[in-house]
Write an enzyme that holds these catalytic residues in place. Structure first.
Site, PDB file in Angstrom:
ATOM      1  N   ALA A 231      -3.063  -2.275   6.601  1.00  0.00           N
ATOM      2  CA  ALA A 231      -3.954  -2.231   7.753  1.00  0.00           C
ATOM      3  C   ALA A 231      -3.209  -2.836   8.943  1.00  0.00           C
ATOM      4  O   ALA A 231      -2.265  -3.609   8.765  1.00  0.00           O
ATOM      5  CB  ALA A 231      -5.214  -3.033   7.448  1.00  0.00           C
TER       6      ALA A 231
ATOM      7  N   GLY B 240      -3.232  -2.552   2.535  1.00  0.00           N
ATOM      8  CA  GLY B 240      -4.100  -1.373   2.629  1.00  0.00           C
ATOM      9  C   GLY B 240      -3.375  -0.077   2.285  1.00  0.00           C
ATOM     10  O   GLY B 240      -4.010   0.905   1.886  1.00  0.00           O
TER      11      GLY B 240
ATOM     12  N   GLU C 223      -3.579   0.038  -1.345  1.00  0.00           N
ATOM     13  CA  GLU C 223      -4.975   0.366  -1.669  1.00  0.00           C
ATOM     14  C   GLU C 223      -5.222   1.866  -1.505  1.00  0.00           C
ATOM     15  O   GLU C 223      -5.938   2.487  -2.292  1.00  0.00           O
ATOM     16  CB  GLU C 223      -5.920  -0.448  -0.780  1.00  0.00           C
TER      17      GLU C 223
ATOM     18  N   GLU D 275      -1.573  -9.732   1.303  1.00  0.00           N
ATOM     19  CA  GLU D 275      -2.737 -10.303   2.001  1.00  0.00           C
ATOM     20  C   GLU D 275      -2.827 -11.821   1.949  1.00  0.00           C
ATOM     21  O   GLU D 275      -3.103 -12.461   2.970  1.00  0.00           O
ATOM     22  CB  GLU D 275      -4.042  -9.688   1.449  1.00  0.00           C
TER      23      GLU D 275
HETATM   24  N1  CAA Z   1       0.348  -3.741  11.150  1.00  0.00           N
HETATM   25  C1  CAA Z   1       0.808  -3.604  12.405  1.00  0.00           C
HETATM   26  N2  CAA Z   1       2.088  -3.341  12.722  1.00  0.00           N
HETATM   27  C2  CAA Z   1       2.938  -3.217  11.699  1.00  0.00           C
HETATM   28  C3  CAA Z   1       2.556  -3.346  10.356  1.00  0.00           C
HETATM   29  C4  CAA Z   1       1.172  -3.625  10.096  1.00  0.00           C
HETATM   30  N3  CAA Z   1       0.681  -3.739   8.859  1.00  0.00           N
HETATM   31  N4  CAA Z   1       3.632  -3.189   9.566  1.00  0.00           N
HETATM   32  C5  CAA Z   1       4.678  -2.954  10.385  1.00  0.00           C
HETATM   33  N5  CAA Z   1       4.264  -2.966  11.667  1.00  0.00           N
HETATM   34  C6  CAA Z   1       5.067  -2.763  12.876  1.00  0.00           C
HETATM   35  C7  CAA Z   1       5.861  -4.010  13.217  1.00  0.00           C
HETATM   36  O1  CAA Z   1       5.060  -4.940  13.956  1.00  0.00           O
HETATM   37  C8  CAA Z   1       7.000  -3.420  14.031  1.00  0.00           C
HETATM   38  O2  CAA Z   1       6.520  -3.148  15.319  1.00  0.00           O
HETATM   39  P1  CAA Z   1       7.505  -3.411  16.611  1.00  0.00           P
HETATM   40  O3  CAA Z   1       8.645  -2.450  16.412  1.00  0.00           O
HETATM   41  O4  CAA Z   1       6.618  -3.069  17.767  1.00  0.00           O
HETATM   42  O5  CAA Z   1       7.927  -4.844  16.534  1.00  0.00           O
HETATM   43  C9  CAA Z   1       7.248  -2.072  13.347  1.00  0.00           C
HETATM   44  O6  CAA Z   1       6.058  -1.775  12.598  1.00  0.00           O
HETATM   45  C10 CAA Z   1       8.402  -2.122  12.363  1.00  0.00           C
HETATM   46  O7  CAA Z   1       8.146  -3.199  11.468  1.00  0.00           O
HETATM   47  P2  CAA Z   1       9.235  -4.360  11.191  1.00  0.00           P
HETATM   48  O8  CAA Z   1      10.044  -4.615  12.399  1.00  0.00           O
HETATM   49  O9  CAA Z   1       8.492  -5.503  10.590  1.00  0.00           O
HETATM   50  O10 CAA Z   1      10.120  -3.620  10.078  1.00  0.00           O
HETATM   51  P3  CAA Z   1      10.985  -4.285   8.913  1.00  0.00           P
HETATM   52  O11 CAA Z   1      11.793  -3.185   8.324  1.00  0.00           O
HETATM   53  O12 CAA Z   1      11.660  -5.501   9.379  1.00  0.00           O
HETATM   54  O13 CAA Z   1       9.875  -4.749   7.815  1.00  0.00           O
HETATM   55  C11 CAA Z   1       7.904  -4.484   6.473  1.00  0.00           C
HETATM   56  C12 CAA Z   1       9.100  -3.792   7.156  1.00  0.00           C
HETATM   57  C13 CAA Z   1       8.399  -5.371   5.338  1.00  0.00           C
HETATM   58  C14 CAA Z   1       6.987  -3.398   5.901  1.00  0.00           C
HETATM   59  C15 CAA Z   1       7.155  -5.338   7.515  1.00  0.00           C
HETATM   60  O14 CAA Z   1       6.875  -4.515   8.644  1.00  0.00           O
HETATM   61  C16 CAA Z   1       5.870  -5.889   7.029  1.00  0.00           C
HETATM   62  O15 CAA Z   1       5.856  -6.859   6.281  1.00  0.00           O
HETATM   63  N6  CAA Z   1       4.722  -5.314   7.474  1.00  0.00           N
HETATM   64  C17 CAA Z   1       3.430  -5.815   7.191  1.00  0.00           C
HETATM   65  C18 CAA Z   1       3.010  -5.468   5.792  1.00  0.00           C
HETATM   66  C19 CAA Z   1       1.701  -6.110   5.466  1.00  0.00           C
HETATM   67  O16 CAA Z   1       1.566  -7.314   5.437  1.00  0.00           O
HETATM   68  N7  CAA Z   1       0.662  -5.266   5.194  1.00  0.00           N
HETATM   69  C20 CAA Z   1      -0.623  -5.709   4.800  1.00  0.00           C
HETATM   70  C21 CAA Z   1      -1.544  -5.836   5.953  1.00  0.00           C
HETATM   71  S1  CAA Z   1      -3.039  -6.627   5.456  1.00  0.00           S
HETATM   72  C22 CAA Z   1      -4.017  -5.404   4.811  1.00  0.00           C
HETATM   73  O17 CAA Z   1      -3.631  -4.269   4.701  1.00  0.00           O
HETATM   74  C23 CAA Z   1      -5.376  -5.915   4.424  1.00  0.00           C
HETATM   75  C24 CAA Z   1      -6.439  -4.978   4.034  1.00  0.00           C
HETATM   76  O18 CAA Z   1      -6.642  -4.673   2.893  1.00  0.00           O
HETATM   77  C25 CAA Z   1      -7.394  -4.548   5.034  1.00  0.00           C
END
Ligand code: CAA
Length: 258
Positions: A63, A108, A111, A131
């Site tokens: 998400a 998500g 999920e 999460e």
């Molecule tokens: N939400 C918003 N933006 C996201 C995102 C997310 N879940 N995942 C990645 N992005 C964005 C980053 O902010 C970045 O944007 P910018 O270029 O504008 O800075 C772009 O995508 C590229 O991401 P990274 O620079 O972080 O890329 P990376 O290769 O260094 O890392 C990754 C990749 C490990 C997937 C890392 O992006 C990451 O950890 N993302 C988040 C994953 C996460 O925690 N997801 C769970 C969210 S909580 C959820 O989903 C709860 C629910 O059930 C409702």
């Protein structure tokens, strides 16, 4: 710009989540588009649906953290309810749904893959529930689905540690059906989809319904208790601290439980 792309050939639909600049993270607009497309195609003669992510890096990276950062607890409850409804639309989609997991399937995104009937992964796919490292819990019904799929012990270890799992381990845990070289993922998925599409459509659809009705496998529906637990995490120092840290590309300060 559209966050989804859809095409259909030989009764097989391919729905691509198209937000590669954010690694296909699910924001409100994207979720709205998915609801609309899935509703439109559910009444067609489709025999199999494939869901994948745009690009070579990510299926769905969860998400949208920027959207979640400032949610008030009551908004978080609605957020979770909507996400649960979307996952249930996928789980209850009339024909089989295959997740072609072409990269990150986190939070998500995992999920969403779990709401599909079959998961086929590229060798570079990465799975996990980050999460608890963001101060929240998986809010789209994924907790019930992962427990149903791999058992409570293995599921809880993944949920509590937030550790990431590569495709081969995901295969051994039973999260995915098969692992493929990235360049061959879509063609292999389409072979499986064609096998499904070659069978009697009503029989396949009814088999899916029957399988979903087996105790413990029925599409889980949103429960107020799950929503309440998700809601309770929002507005906490830990949630704000961790989500801010992610957006500012730094480590969160130590969690306090407040
Ligand atoms: N939400 C918003 N933006 C996201 C995102 C997310 N879940 N995942 C990645 N992005 C964005 C980053 O902010 C970045 O944007 P910018 O270029 O504008 O800075 C772009 O995508 C590229 O991401 P990274 O620079 O972080 O890329 P990376 O290769 O260094 O890392 C990754 C990749 C490990 C997937 C890392 O992006 C990451 O950890 N993302 C988040 C994953 C996460 O925690 N997801 C769970 C969210 S909580 C959820 O989903 C709860 C629910 O059930 C409702």
């Amino acid at each position: 710009m559209s966050y989804t792309a859809y095409e259909v050939k030989d009764f097989i639909g391919t729905l691509t989540i198209n937000r590669p600049e954010a690694l296909n993270a699910l924001n409100g607009e994207l979720i709205g588009e998915l609801f609309k497309t899935l509703k439109e195609i559910a009444s067609t003669d489709l025999r199999c649906l494939v869901i994948t992510g745009k690009g070579e890096k990510s299926f769905v990276a969860g998400a949208d953290i920027e959207e979640m950062l400032s949610l008030a607890p009551s908004e978080a409850l609605e957020y979770s309810r909507t996400g649960n409804e979307l996952m249930n639309v996928i789980a209850d989609f009339p024909s089989p749904v295959i997740a072609a997991v072409n990269g990150y399937a986190l939070g998500g995104g995992l999920e969403l893959a779990l709401a599909c009937d079959i998961r086929m992964a590229a060798e570079n796919a990465v799975f996990g529930f980050p999460e608890v490292s963001l101060g929240i819990l998986p809010g789209y019904g994924g907790i019930k689905r992962i427990v149903n799929l791999i058992g409570a012990g293995k599921a809880k270890e993944l949920l509590f540690t937030a550790r990431r799992v590569k495709a081969e381990e995901a295969l051994s845990l039973g999260i995915v059906n098969s692992v493929h070289p990235p360049a061959e993922l879509m063609s292999d998925v389409l072979i499986t989809a064609a096998q499904i599409a070659g069978n009697a459509p009503r029989a396949v659809r009814n088999t899916k319904k029957a399988a979903n009705n087996v105790a413990g496998l029925a599409a889980p529906h949103f429960t107020e208790s799950e929503g309440a637990l998700f809601k309770e995490c929002f507005g906490t120092m830990d949630q704000r601290n961790a989500m801010c840290a992610f957006l500012e590309k730094r480590k969160p300060v130590a969690f306090t439980g407040i």
